[in-house]
Motif scaffolding. Structure first.
Motif, PDB file in Angstrom:
ATOM      1  N   UNK A  58     -12.578  12.665  11.929  1.00 19.51           N
ATOM      2  CA  UNK A  58     -13.897  12.065  12.161  1.00 19.51           C
ATOM      3  C   UNK A  58     -14.835  12.582  11.063  1.00 19.51           C
ATOM      4  N   UNK A  61     -14.229  16.432  10.785  1.00 19.12           N
ATOM      5  CA  UNK A  61     -13.565  17.156  11.875  1.00 19.12           C
ATOM      6  C   UNK A  61     -12.122  16.690  11.983  1.00 19.12           C
ATOM      7  N   UNK A  99     -19.642  16.276   7.165  1.00 24.38           N
ATOM      8  CA  UNK A  99     -18.901  17.120   8.109  1.00 24.38           C
ATOM      9  C   UNK A  99     -17.663  16.338   8.544  1.00 24.38           C
ATOM     10  N   UNK A 133     -19.157  12.530  12.885  1.00 22.53           N
ATOM     11  CA  UNK A 133     -19.050  12.097  14.292  1.00 22.53           C
ATOM     12  C   UNK A 133     -18.495  10.695  14.512  1.00 22.53           C
ATOM     13  N   UNK A 134     -17.905  10.095  13.487  1.00 25.13           N
ATOM     14  CA  UNK A 134     -17.257   8.791  13.658  1.00 25.13           C
ATOM     15  C   UNK A 134     -15.802   8.900  13.186  1.00 25.13           C
ATOM     16  N   UNK A 135     -14.883   8.336  13.999  1.00 27.31           N
ATOM     17  CA  UNK A 135     -13.498   8.265  13.525  1.00 27.31           C
ATOM     18  C   UNK A 135     -13.446   7.432  12.258  1.00 27.31           C
ATOM     19  N   UNK A 136     -12.714   7.883  11.245  1.00 25.71           N
ATOM     20  CA  UNK A 136     -12.590   7.151   9.982  1.00 25.71           C
ATOM     21  C   UNK A 136     -11.131   7.086   9.584  1.00 25.71           C
TER      22      UNK A 136
END
Lengths: 81, 152, 152, 81
Positions: free
Chosen positions: D53, D72, D70, D56-59
């Motif tokens: 992510x 994750x 950032x 904060x967004x799945x990519x």
């Protein structure tokens, strides 16, 4: 033989009474009770569509009544919703 | 465990109580249904409701629903609470809580119970509208013995 | 309405609160799911659990689940509460409450939400056994973008 | 460009660290980050199986990173049950 007949909800309101005691002939069945009820009480459906419970159990129209039975005429139920 | 698990009552229903009644260390899922009356039926504004039961038959039939649920699905707990008397709109008339190890059983059994209650439990609802009142229930579909479709 | 409807918290969950959050005069049905950890997984005795989240992404993904539910079904209210931190066996880790005019929508949307949470919300569970601990989650099935089945 | 890489759950425990900052070349993608991570951190799956992510967004792995992102690394999730 004596049969206590109980009425509920729309049946009770249309008949104007919640309970009657009838004198039924020996050999009377749920079906003959339904016919008797449809003839004497206002606002009931056709006899073959009346659902009957005897002593708290649903019974079909062939079921033979016994002296002292409590027969309830059960309108379409509508609980739970 | 507080209170009766299968019960018909004039008291206000408490969904949290039903949930707590079916809690179990082996239960991974608790599915709860709360049925309430809406403020309209077929576009007509409902003001008030009244539920009437044939007791003790209604209690026995409600217990039968719970028994059928346990026969068909592997469940940890079943609680069914049905309300009687006069209800305001939005008040709960029915609470069913079902617990099971896996959620599929709890969902299916809970859904089944509502359909089954509407088939066999002798409880009736009256809706009060402005200028009228009606007992709910369709003569056509009512077949608690499940024989009409075969008898024709 | 008390509290946040879509929330991730270290506090004990209260199913009754979630139900009250989705109450609505037009809602005939409220379906609630309570997920708890069982005392065993595949026959192994679980002693304790711990949930960890990637925040604020987990909050956003939980909100996305609620948004998807409202896009797919005509709902009156959606509440989703997820617990974090250390939990005893039987304590609720997830509560979902859904209200709708008719029960079918509430049942379907509630069931969907649980599957969807397990697909996309970055929360992880650790199970503590006697003499061991393990992070739960299968590498094989994890595909939050929903692309693997097409990418092959 | 500087990328903050965050690790959770099993990834964090195996790596022994919850967050690192890496210097990535211009043009770095999620895929190249996953390869870098799999080479330098213990206990990660094969790079193509690492879910990422960004902010904060799945990519997906083609997604281009930017300075200050950032990223994750998201192990298979297991909430709700």
């Amino acid at each position: 033989m004596k049969i206590t007949v109980r009425l509920f909800a729309s049946y009770r309101e249309k008949a104007g009474v919640g309970q009657i005691v009838i004198e039924a002939p020996e050999g009377a069945t749920v079906g003959s009770l339904a016919q008797m009820a449809a003839m004497t009480l206002p606002g009931l459906p056709q006899p073959e569509r009346i659902v009957v419970a005897v002593n708290n159990e649903y019974r079909d129209h062939d079921f033979a009544l016994s002296d002292g039975d409590e027969a309830a005429l059960i309108p379409p139920v509508s609980g739970g919703r | 465990m507080r209170g009766r698990m299968i019960t018909i009552t004039n008291e206000e229903l408490d969904p949290g109580l039903a949930v707590s009644q079916v809690e179990h260390p082996g239960a991974g899922a608790i599915v709860t249904f709360v049925g309430a009356t809406r403020d309209n039926t077929a576009g007509r504004r409902v003001l008030l409701l009244e539920y009437e039961a044939y007791r003790p038959m209604a209690d026995q039939q409600l217990q039968r629903v719970a028994d059928e649920m346990r026969e068909r699905w592997d469940l940890k707990g079943v609680a069914i609470h049905h309300r009687l008397g006069r209800l305001e709109i939005g008040e709960a008339s029915l609470v069913v809580a079902v617990s099971s190890a896996h959620r599929k059983n709890a969902f299916e059994a809970c859904h089944f119970s509502i359909d089954r209650i509407k088939q066999i439990v002798p409880i009736w609802k009256k809706e009060f509208f402005e200028g009228g009142e009606v007992w709910v229930g369709s003569q056509e579909g009512f077949d608690p013995l499940g024989v009409r479709h075969t008898a024709g």
